[in-house]
Write an enzyme that holds these catalytic residues in place. Structure first.
Site, PDB file in Angstrom:
ATOM      1  N   CYS A  30      27.640 -34.373 -53.280  1.00  0.00           N
ATOM      2  CA  CYS A  30      28.322 -33.134 -52.891  1.00  0.00           C
ATOM      3  C   CYS A  30      27.659 -32.511 -51.656  1.00  0.00           C
ATOM      4  O   CYS A  30      26.528 -32.039 -51.730  1.00  0.00           O
ATOM      5  CB  CYS A  30      28.288 -32.175 -54.077  1.00  0.00           C
ATOM      6  SG  CYS A  30      28.744 -30.476 -53.717  1.00  0.00           S
ATOM      7  N   CYS A  33      26.631 -28.884 -52.023  1.00  0.00           N
ATOM      8  CA  CYS A  33      25.462 -28.818 -52.916  1.00  0.00           C
ATOM      9  C   CYS A  33      24.184 -29.089 -52.126  1.00  0.00           C
ATOM     10  O   CYS A  33      23.178 -28.382 -52.290  1.00  0.00           O
ATOM     11  CB  CYS A  33      25.576 -29.840 -54.043  1.00  0.00           C
ATOM     12  SG  CYS A  33      26.995 -29.626 -55.130  1.00  0.00           S
TER      13      CYS A  33
END
Length: 128
Positions: A30, A33
């Site tokens: 991600c 993230c």
């Protein structure tokens, strides 16, 4: 304090045994993230009175499902064992600081009273 990795086995104990716990649900694939990680790590060093935990959603799929995670990153904040904040999306440093300050400033007597009112209402609604 550095961030700590949480597993399904340690989640409940960590949330219950600490006054304030922030949990970052993330995954290595991600992009947002990975962008949020340094911000989160830096905040963990500034707020040593807060537990900064991370849950790898790939490794902890049952925990992620139980937490209702549908988008990552998702940040959750617990105070005295109560979920008081949950929001998907990477926060900028200033936004994360606002969340931390708001969680620290909560009147937990009022939060617990509101929870008790909600639970009483649910019990009353379940009665025939």
């Amino acid at each position: 304090m550095a961030t700590v990795d949480l597993t399904e086995q340690a989640f409940a104990e960590t949330v219950q045994d600490n006054d304030i716990v922030l949990v970052d649900f993330w995954a290595s694939w991600c992009g947002p993230c990975r962008m949020f990680a340094p911000t989160y790590e830096a905040a963990s060093r500034r707020h040593e009175d807060v537990v900064f935990a991370k849950v790898d959603t790939e490794a902890e799929q049952r925990l992620s499902a139980a937490a209702g995670i549908s988008s990552i990153p998702t940040l959750m904040a617990f105070r005295e064992g109560v979920l008081v904040f949950s929001q998907p999306g990477a926060l900028p440093a200033a936004g994360l600081e606002q969340v931390i300050t708001a969680v620290k400033d909560l009147d937990m007597t009022e939060v617990h009273a509101e929870l008790a009112r909600q639970q009483a209402g649910q019990k009353a609604a379940q009665r025939p």
